[in-house]
Design a protein around this motif. Structure first.
Motif, short mmCIF file in Angstrom:
data_model
loop_
_atom_site.label_atom_id
_atom_site.label_comp_id
_atom_site.label_asym_id
_atom_site.label_seq_id
_atom_site.Cartn_x
_atom_site.Cartn_y
_atom_site.Cartn_z
N LEU A 56 95.75 27.98 -20.13
CA LEU A 56 95.62 29.23 -19.40
C LEU A 56 96.31 30.38 -20.13
O LEU A 56 95.81 31.51 -20.15
CB LEU A 56 96.22 29.06 -17.99
CG LEU A 56 96.16 30.30 -17.08
CD1 LEU A 56 94.72 30.74 -16.87
CD2 LEU A 56 96.84 30.00 -15.75
N SER A 57 97.43 30.11 -20.75
CA SER A 57 98.14 31.17 -21.49
C SER A 57 97.32 31.67 -22.67
O SER A 57 97.27 32.86 -22.96
CB SER A 57 99.49 30.64 -21.97
OG SER A 57 99.30 29.52 -22.83
N GLY A 58 96.63 30.75 -23.36
CA GLY A 58 95.79 31.18 -24.48
C GLY A 58 94.62 32.01 -24.02
O GLY A 58 94.24 32.99 -24.67
N LEU A 59 94.01 31.67 -22.88
CA LEU A 59 92.90 32.46 -22.34
C LEU A 59 93.34 33.86 -21.94
O LEU A 59 92.67 34.86 -22.23
CB LEU A 59 92.30 31.74 -21.14
CG LEU A 59 91.08 32.39 -20.47
CD1 LEU A 59 89.95 32.52 -21.47
CD2 LEU A 59 90.64 31.57 -19.27
N LEU A 60 94.51 33.97 -21.32
CA LEU A 60 95.03 35.29 -20.94
C LEU A 60 95.35 36.13 -22.16
O LEU A 60 95.11 37.35 -22.20
CB LEU A 60 96.26 35.13 -20.05
CG LEU A 60 96.02 34.50 -18.67
CD1 LEU A 60 97.34 34.31 -17.94
CD2 LEU A 60 95.07 35.36 -17.86
N ALA A 61 95.90 35.51 -23.21
CA ALA A 61 96.20 36.25 -24.44
C ALA A 61 94.92 36.76 -25.10
O ALA A 61 94.88 37.89 -25.60
CB ALA A 61 96.98 35.34 -25.40
N MET A 103 93.96 40.74 -25.76
CA MET A 103 93.58 41.22 -27.08
C MET A 103 92.23 41.93 -27.03
O MET A 103 92.04 42.99 -27.66
CB MET A 103 93.52 40.03 -28.05
CG MET A 103 93.10 40.41 -29.47
SD MET A 103 94.30 41.50 -30.27
CE MET A 103 95.66 40.35 -30.48
N THR A 104 91.26 41.38 -26.28
CA THR A 104 89.94 42.03 -26.16
C THR A 104 90.06 43.39 -25.50
O THR A 104 89.44 44.37 -25.93
CB THR A 104 89.01 41.12 -25.36
OG1 THR A 104 88.93 39.84 -26.00
CG2 THR A 104 87.61 41.73 -25.29
N LEU A 105 90.86 43.48 -24.43
CA LEU A 105 91.05 44.76 -23.75
C LEU A 105 91.71 45.79 -24.66
O LEU A 105 91.34 46.96 -24.67
CB LEU A 105 91.88 44.55 -22.49
CG LEU A 105 92.14 45.78 -21.62
CD1 LEU A 105 90.82 46.39 -21.15
CD2 LEU A 105 93.01 45.43 -20.43
#
Length: 224
Positions: free
Chosen positions: A70-75, A79-81
Motif C-alpha cells: 500500500l505504501s508503494g501504491l500511495l508513493a 509522484m503522478t500528481l
C-alpha cells in the motif's frame, strides 16, 4: 563347388528383400506375409496411456505474482500528481510569455487634419504637480461660500504657472476648478470640449479635507 557357390548366392540373395520376394513368393507364403508386414510403414498411435497412480504429477512452473504494498501504491500516486502539477505550471508559463516579438512602430501615422507637435503634453507629470499643489494649498482651509470665488481664481492662475514649467512650446493652458462644501451633499462635475485628440490633452485632479472638496482640470491645446 556348384552347390557351395549356389548356397552362397542364395545367402546373398536373402540379404536383398526384392530378390527374396521374387524367388520365394510361391514356396513360402508365410515368409512373404512377414516381409510385407515389415515393408508397411509403422503408424504411431495417438492414444495416450492412462496415467498411473504411481506416476509423478507435473509440477506447476508458474511463478507467484509479486505482492504490491500500500505504501508503494500511495508513493506512485503522489509522484503522478506532482508530475501533472509541474506540467500544468509549465503550460501556464508558456501561455503568459508568448514567443512573438513585440512590433515596433517606426513612423506613427498622423491623422489628416491634425497637428503634429514635436513634443506631446506630459499629462501624467502635470497631474502629479497639480496634486501636490492642491494638497499644500488646501490642507488647512475651511470652506467659506463668500471667499470660494476668489480662492478659485487664485488657485487656477497658480496651477497654470506650475504646469507651464513642464509644458512644451506652442501649448495653451486652460484651467477649470470647482470648490464645494462636504455637508452631506453629492456633487457631479463634468466637462466637455471640442479639440484635436491627436495633439491636445487634458489632466484632472481632486482633493478634499474635512469641510470642502476641490476638482481641478487643466486642458492643453496645441497651436501651430
Amino acid at each position: 563347388m556348384d552347390a557351395t557357390s549356389d548356397s552362397k548366392r542364395l545367402g546373398a540373395v536373402k540379404l536383398s528383400r526384392v530378390t527374396f520376394r521374387a524367388t520365394n513368393r510361391d514356396s513360402d507364403p508365410t515368409a512373404a506375409k512377414t516381409v510385407a508386414a515389415a515393408q508397411t510403414p509403422r503408424t504411431t498411435s495417438n492414444v495416450k496411456p492412462p496415467p498411473s497412480e504411481a506416476s509423478p504429477k507435473p509440477t506447476d512452473t508458474k511463478k507467484a505474482a509479486p505482492s504490491i504494498s500500500l505504501s508503494g501504491l500511495l508513493a506512485a500516486q503522489r509522484m503522478t500528481l506532482r508530475l501533472k502539477n509541474q506540467a500544468a505550471l509549465r503550460r501556464k508559463a508558456r501561455a503568459r510569455t508568448p514567443n512573438r516579438k513585440p512590433i515596433a512602430i517606426i513612423n506613427e501615422q498622423v491623422p489628416s487634419g491634425s497637428a503634429n507637435p514635436p513634443q506631446r503634453f506630459p499629462y501624467s507629470l502635470a497631474k502629479e504637480l497639480i496634486q501636490e499643489f492642491l494638497m499644500a494649498k488646501l490642507r488647512n482651509v475651511t470652506y467659506d461660500p463668500s471667499t470660494s470665488g476668489d480662492l478659485t481664481k487664485t488657485l487656477c492662475e497658480d496651477i497654470k504657472k506650475v504646469v507651464r514649467r513642464v509644458t512644451p512650446p506652442r501649448y495653451k493652458l486652460i484651467c477649470n476648478m470647482a470648490i464645494g462644501s462636504r455637508n452631506r451633499e453629492d456633487v457631479l462635475v463634468t466637462s466637455q470640449c471640442l479639440w484635436d485628440s491627436y495633439s491636445d490633452n487634458v489632466t484632472s485632479c481632486s482633493f478634499q479635507n474635512a469641510t470642502m472638496f476641490c476638482v481641478a482640470t487643466v486642458y492643453a491645446v496645441y497651436f501651430e
